[in-house]
Structures are given as structure tokens and as C-alpha cells.
Design an enzyme around this catalytic site. Structure first.
Site, short mmCIF file in Angstrom:
data_model
loop_
_atom_site.label_atom_id
_atom_site.label_comp_id
_atom_site.label_asym_id
_atom_site.label_seq_id
_atom_site.Cartn_x
_atom_site.Cartn_y
_atom_site.Cartn_z
CG ASP A 27 -1.66 1.04 1.35
OD1 ASP A 27 -2.30 1.63 0.32
OD2 ASP A 27 -2.19 1.47 2.45
CG HIS A 37 -5.14 7.91 4.05
ND1 HIS A 37 -4.76 8.46 3.05
CD2 HIS A 37 -5.43 7.01 3.60
CE1 HIS A 37 -4.47 7.83 2.23
NE2 HIS A 37 -5.02 6.65 2.55
CG ASN A 69 -6.65 0.55 0.49
OD1 ASN A 69 -7.09 -0.33 -0.20
ND2 ASN A 69 -5.52 1.24 0.54
#
Ligand code: 13P
Length: 289
Positions: free
Chosen positions: A81, A187, A238
């Protein structure tokens, strides 16, 4: 078993679900994620991010991922990733990763495409699938993501969104298998409630046939929007912060309430059980049943 990543991507497209791409930074994390997938009989992607190298060195975690993947009955994709350095993505090739994200989204569009195309050519010859990114994923975690507005929320998030035409051009130039697109997530934990631009996903899905679209920053997005994103064409999510922080409260309590010294392995075993439950919960959402 080690999965054929292309086959899993095709199956996800055909049956309208998304592959869970969950990051593991500890041995218990790897076991928790794979056991969760096993119990739900779901293909899984276990991910190692370059930014976690200080905690989970690739020379240790690459072989560990492979070991656990070979032992289980469910198909496992071993994924790098946010590989941001060419040397590092090549290391992932050598350590047996079957899917690699080469993240050059911080570069201008043409350079991003050139770098990724060069790597994709090598990776494809070895049967490795490649993910890249167009647009940028903002971040509330220091050091992760193409741009960082740490701790203050992300101002004007739309400025980072992926342009559909650019996404289509990028896919043609690079032949990537998966494309990360930016359409409203960050994120880490959200400072504000995320509102996803689902129409943008639909448009990119239409313009990039055969490419698995990826949403990063899934922690904190509600299930209704996750399912809408799958229906619009997202084929991999993700997910990290939700699993990575799930055991913290239990650990605090266990230490606070201890009447005698605690062994670390006792804490780790309890943490694994909690991470597994969290992983199971989110995998069920990605199954989109
Ligand atoms: P979260 O930590 O927000 O779930 O995002 C993980 C991620 O996108 C890793 O690439």
C-alpha cells in the site's frame, strides 16, 4: 491460498462486491484479518504500507504475509500500500507481493503516468497487479497520503478529487489494474462527516472499464455510503484505522485493572480477538449482500 488477484478483481466486478484491503502492522493483525476472512469465506487483501516500515519491516512482513496466506483456505492477495519509492516497490516485487500500489500522485500528471507505466510493465511480466492514484487522498494521519493537513480537518476537499477524464487518460497510458480515486474520503479519523461524490465514481467506472476502482480512507464512512460506492463501481476498499485502533481501550483497561504484572502476549492475544471482530464487521459490509 495465494490468490490470483486478476481473477478476484473480475469476480468482484461480476458479482458487485468489493475486496477488503486491510492493513496489518503486527503478527496479530495479520492473523486477525485472515481469520476474519476465513470465517466469512471471503477473499482478502492483506496490506503493508511503506510508511509502516519502521514498525513492520518488509523483509519480515513480506515472508509472514506469504506464510499466513499459504496456510489459509481463502484466497489472499498480498498487497503493498502506498509504495512511494521505486526502490521500495521493487523490494515488494522481490518479497513476493502479488499486488503493488506505486503511489506517485504527488508528481505532476505526466510524470505520475510515466513512472507508473514503467513499473507496470515490469510488474505485469511477473503476474503482479498494479494500483496507482490520480487526484490526491488527503490525510488526517501525519505522513500518510499525498497531502497532509494534519489534525485540522481538510479544507476544500473537492480540490483533491479525481477528474474523470484524467483518470481515463491515466488508465490508457499506464495499463494499471486498480486505480485509487479521490471523492470525499481522508486517511485516518474524519474531523467532519464525510459526504462521498458517488456520481463521480459512476462516471470514472464508465470511463475506465476493466480497472478496479479503489477507495482509501474507509474508516469512519457509514455503511450506506460504502454500499452506494460499491454499487457505483468501487471494487476495493482500503481500511486501517478502525482495525488498528480497535484494541486500544481494552489494553488501557487491562493494564489499569491488573493486580500483577501482565505478559505482553496476553495483551496481544486479546487485541487479536478484538481486531478480528472489527475486521469481520467491515468485511461483511464489503460483501454487499
Ligand atoms: P483508514 O485508516 O482511514 O481506514 O484508511 C486506510 C487507507 O486508506 C490505507 O491506504
Amino acid at each position: 491460498m495465494i490468490a490470483d488477484p486478476k481473477e478476484i478483481l473480475r469476480d468482484a466486478e461480476k458479482n458487485n462486491y468489493a475486496i477488503p484491503g486491510i492493513n496489518a502492522t503486527t503478527v496479530e493483525g495479520i492473523q486477525a484479518i485472515i481469520e476474519a476472512a476465513e470465517e466469512l469465506d471471503m477473499p482478502i487483501m492483506v496490506s503493508h504500507a511503506q510508511v509502516h516500515e519502521p514498525y513492520a519491516p518488509i523483509n519480515v512482513f513480506g515472508p509472514l504475509f506469504r506464510h499466513f496466506a499459504e496456510e489459509t483456505k481463502v484466497p489472499v492477495i498480498i498487497h503493498l500500500d502506498h509504495g512511494t519509492d521505486y526502490d521500495y516497490v521493487m523490494k515488494a516485487v522481490r518479497y513476493g507481493f502479488t499486488s503493488i500500489m506505486y503511489d506517485c500522485a504527488h508528481l505532476p500528471f505526466e510524470e505520475n503516468a510515466q513512472e507508473v507505466a514503467k513499473f507496470a510493465k515490469i510488474a505485469h511480466e511477473l503476474g503482479i497487479i498494479v494500483e496507482a492514484e490520480v487526484g490526491q487522498m488527503p490525510s488526517n494521519i501525519e505522513g500518510i497520503g499525498g497531502c497532509t493537513e494534519y489534525g485540522v480537518g481538510v479544507e476544500n476537499i473537492e480540490q483533491y478529487y479525481t477528474d474523470p477524464q484524467m483518470a481515463a487518460e491515466f488508465c490508457k497510458l499506464t495499463k494499471v489494474d486498480m486505480l485509487t480515486i479521490s471523492f470525499g474520503t481522508v486517511h485516518g479519523f474524519f474531523v467532519e462527516k464525510p459526504v462521498l461524490d458517488i456520481e463521480r465514481v459512476k462516471k470514472i467506472h464508465e470511463l475506465c472499464p476493466g480497472v478496479g476502482l479503489v477507495m482509501h480512507g474507509t474508516t469512519g464512512v457509514d455503511e450506506v455510503q460504502i454500499r452506494a460506492a460499491i454499487d457505483a463501481g468501487i471494487r476495493k476498499f482500503n481500511y486501517f484505522t478502525g482495525v488498528g485502533t480497535s484494541a486500544t481501550t481494552m489494553i488501557e483497561e487491562q493494564i489499569k485493572n491488573a493486580t500483577s504484572p501482565i505478559y505482553y502476549h496476553e495483551i496481544a492475544a486479546n487485541a487479536k480477538a478484538i481486531m478480528k471482530e472489527r475486521a469481520k464487521h467491515i468485511i461483511k459490509v464489503f460483501q454487499n449482500k
